[in-house]
Design an enzyme around this catalytic site. Structure first.
Site, mmCIF file in Angstrom:
data_model
loop_
_atom_site.group_PDB
_atom_site.id
_atom_site.type_symbol
_atom_site.label_atom_id
_atom_site.label_comp_id
_atom_site.label_asym_id
_atom_site.label_seq_id
_atom_site.Cartn_x
_atom_site.Cartn_y
_atom_site.Cartn_z
ATOM 1 N N HIS A 1 51.577 -3.533 -21.156
ATOM 2 C CA HIS A 1 52.222 -2.177 -21.474
ATOM 3 C C HIS A 1 52.934 -1.677 -20.339
ATOM 4 O O HIS A 1 53.837 -0.480 -20.291
ATOM 5 C CB HIS A 1 51.343 -1.164 -22.012
ATOM 6 C CG HIS A 1 50.493 -0.379 -20.969
ATOM 7 N ND1 HIS A 1 49.335 -1.224 -20.263
ATOM 8 C CD2 HIS A 1 50.409 0.485 -20.101
ATOM 9 C CE1 HIS A 1 48.767 -0.497 -19.595
ATOM 10 N NE2 HIS A 1 49.115 0.327 -19.342
HETATM 11 C C1 UD1 Z 1 49.878 5.912 -19.694
HETATM 12 C C2 UD1 Z 1 49.252 5.954 -18.432
HETATM 13 C C3 UD1 Z 1 49.033 4.437 -17.982
HETATM 14 C C4 UD1 Z 1 47.794 4.023 -18.851
HETATM 15 C C5 UD1 Z 1 48.320 3.963 -20.336
HETATM 16 C C6 UD1 Z 1 47.455 3.414 -21.317
HETATM 17 C C7 UD1 Z 1 50.636 7.579 -16.941
HETATM 18 C C8 UD1 Z 1 51.574 7.566 -15.613
HETATM 19 N N1 UD1 Z 1 50.316 6.292 -17.545
HETATM 20 O O1 UD1 Z 1 50.859 4.929 -19.985
HETATM 21 O O2 UD1 Z 1 48.264 4.756 -16.660
HETATM 22 O O3 UD1 Z 1 47.559 2.770 -18.330
HETATM 23 O O4 UD1 Z 1 48.775 5.359 -20.638
HETATM 24 O O5 UD1 Z 1 47.923 3.362 -22.389
HETATM 25 O O6 UD1 Z 1 49.994 8.214 -17.379
HETATM 26 N N2 UD1 Z 1 53.396 6.616 -27.370
HETATM 27 C C9 UD1 Z 1 53.334 6.389 -28.808
HETATM 28 N N3 UD1 Z 1 52.180 7.125 -29.093
HETATM 29 C C10 UD1 Z 1 51.154 7.574 -28.206
HETATM 30 C C11 UD1 Z 1 51.325 7.597 -26.757
HETATM 31 C C12 UD1 Z 1 52.548 6.984 -26.307
HETATM 32 O O7 UD1 Z 1 54.098 5.930 -29.581
HETATM 33 O O8 UD1 Z 1 50.103 8.179 -28.717
HETATM 34 C C13 UD1 Z 1 54.739 5.911 -26.630
HETATM 35 C C14 UD1 Z 1 55.422 7.075 -26.206
HETATM 36 O O9 UD1 Z 1 56.396 7.686 -26.902
HETATM 37 C C15 UD1 Z 1 56.163 6.299 -24.941
HETATM 38 C C16 UD1 Z 1 55.471 5.256 -24.665
HETATM 39 O O10 UD1 Z 1 54.435 5.060 -25.782
HETATM 40 O O11 UD1 Z 1 57.501 5.951 -25.033
HETATM 41 C C17 UD1 Z 1 54.480 5.351 -23.462
HETATM 42 O O12 UD1 Z 1 53.460 6.400 -23.479
HETATM 43 P P1 UD1 Z 1 53.096 7.150 -21.986
HETATM 44 O O13 UD1 Z 1 52.312 8.302 -22.301
HETATM 45 O O14 UD1 Z 1 54.584 7.925 -21.333
HETATM 46 O O15 UD1 Z 1 52.683 6.245 -20.945
HETATM 47 P P2 UD1 Z 1 51.748 4.921 -21.149
HETATM 48 O O16 UD1 Z 1 52.985 3.719 -21.021
HETATM 49 O O17 UD1 Z 1 50.863 4.836 -22.495
#
Ligand code: UD1
Length: 403
Positions: free
Chosen positions: A223
């Site tokens: 991820h």
């Molecule tokens: C975050 C953490 C990372 C951790 C990871 C585990 C930070 C900087 N990063 O990264 O350290 O390893 O979580 O998962 O805090 N999304 C969904 N549903 C959700 C959450 C997110 O669809 O419930 C999508 C969002 O729209 C976004 C992507 O997933 O496009 C990434 O989500 P984001 O929370 O920005 O960061 P992670 O890559 O999950």
């Protein structure tokens, strides 16, 4: 005493669960009670990224949810600070406890310090040395500000000393995530792989292969933006998996929402879902992941938490990163993990080595399932020490003095 603890994203939940259980145990056996407030920033909001973990790990529903959701880093951090400041002004805790290295960790520690509230960081001192990782920025700022830094291993304590952190702020407590692993592993290991796979198939996705037995599958999670945001990095890894790994093993791959999005953007989705011996799953709950990890022949991952769990379970782990903030999990420190970056030749070589290797669990010092008790004790010890020093008094007390 009033403690407010913060969670925001998936890797926080398995760290806060044992801490809350430690507070509950303390309250059951002591006359003086600790008041506890749980704040969820809402960074992860899908049921599979959040709610499932609360249910499985018996975390009480958050008292306050800031509803931050997705966004750029600045949006997530900025919105969290705005909302969290309001919470601090009304709740007036003595301590804010933050865990890990996600955006919530940074945003809430900064906000708390500006309100003169003591901050405790659980999982302090980890350093990848890679300032391009948002998590490294979060770790550096949080540790610089925290009053109490609770480290998972001695290497992390050493990192803090090298940065000039005062000795009396650092306490080596062990790895709190292993408390959760030890509490749940017997239950997880009794689960059926067949059942896990059927429960977690994405909607509309057809299983194209038989469910594998223990040791007949590779397990993967991916991820990190550095692996999934660029087609020229993501596609060669996919080709290696599709063309080579599936000749030896079935690949079980629970897909993070970010990665699922990128797979479609790069036009790789159809090819991947139609491959024999690849099983795509929705993001897994805690028990499902623990069960699959305990039976995997090899793990391919860019997650820090899984590197640690592989160390305890003995699963050979190819870490698809060029650096790690968790060197204790690496082979050179006796662990099960090896850094392979995102270079396919390196991944191939270490994959072959991993296939030939026996499962060898190891247990770093104080990864013993009792870290949460030591965390709480460290907070109680410091609170006693600071009891009569006004510069460490919580804002609620200072306000009363000013009136
Ligand atoms: C975050 C953490 C990372 C951790 C990871 C585990 C930070 C900087 N990063 O990264 O350290 O390893 O979580 O998962 O805090 N999304 C969904 N549903 C959700 C959450 C997110 O669809 O419930 C999508 C969002 O729209 C976004 C992507 O997933 O496009 C990434 O989500 P984001 O929370 O920005 O960061 P992670 O890559 O999950």
């Amino acid at each position: 005493m009033k403690i407010l603890s913060v969670v925001g994203a998936r890797p926080n939940f398995m760290k806060i669960a044992p801490f809350i259980h430690a507070i509950n145990n303390f309250n059951r056996t002591n006359n003086e009670k600790i008041e506890h407030v749980l704040v969820h920033t809402g960074q992860h909001y899908d049921d599979r990224m959040s709610k499932t973990f609360f249910e499985e790990l018996s975390i009480p529903e958050a008292d306050i949810n800031l509803g931050i959701g997705s966004g750029t880093h600045a949006e997530q951090v900025g919105q969290t600070m705005i909302e969290f400041e309001k919470v601090l002004k009304s709740e007036k805790p003595d301590w804010v406890v933050v865990v890990g290295d996600v955006n919530a960790t940074l945003a809430c520690s900064v906000t708390a310090k500006k309100e003169w509230i003591k901050v405790c960081h659980i999982e302090a001192g980890l350093r990848s040395g890679d300032i391009k990782m948002p998590e490294e920025v979060n770790r550096l700022v949080t540790d610089r500000l925290s009053d109490l830094l609770l480290t998972p291993d001695r290497l992390s304590s050493e990192n803090l000393r090298k940065e000039g952190t005062a000795e009396d702020r650092i306490v080596f407590v062990g790895n709190i995530m292993i408390d959760t692993l030890e509490t749940n592993r017997v239950k997880a290991e009794a689960m059926s792989i067949q059942d896990i796979i059927h429960r977690n198939l994405p909607a509309g996705y057809q299983l194209k292969t038989a469910v594998p037995a223990d040791e007949n599958y590779a397990l993967m999670t991916l991820h990190r933006p550095s692996n999934v945001d660029l087609k020229e990095v993501f596609e060669p890894i996919m080709r290696f998996l599709m063309d080579e790994v599936t000749k030896d093993l079935t690949l079980i791959w629970p897909v993070h929402p970010r990665t699922m999005k990128q797979m479609r953007v790069f036009g790789l989705y159809d090819e991947i879902v139609n491959r024999l011996r690849i099983i795509l799953l929705e993001p897994l709950g805690y028990f499902d992941m623990l069960r699959l990890n305990s039976g995997a022949r090899v793990m391919l991952t860019d997650s820090g938490g899984l590197q640690e769990e592989c160390t305890i379970l003995g699963t050979s782990c190819l870490t698809l990163r060029w650096n790690t903030e968790r060197p204790i999990t690496l082979k050179e420190h006796g662990g099960a993990s090896v850094l392979v970056g995102n270079n396919v030749e390196r991944i191939r070589e270490e994959y072959r080595t991993a296939l030939a290797k026996e499962r060898t669990p190891i247990r770093p010092q104080l990864w013993d399932g009792h870290t949460s008790e030591r965390c709480l004790q460290a907070i109680l010890n410091v609170s006693e020490k600071f009891a009569d020093k006004s510069d460490h008094l919580p804002i609620s007390v200072l306000e009363r003095q000013l009136i």
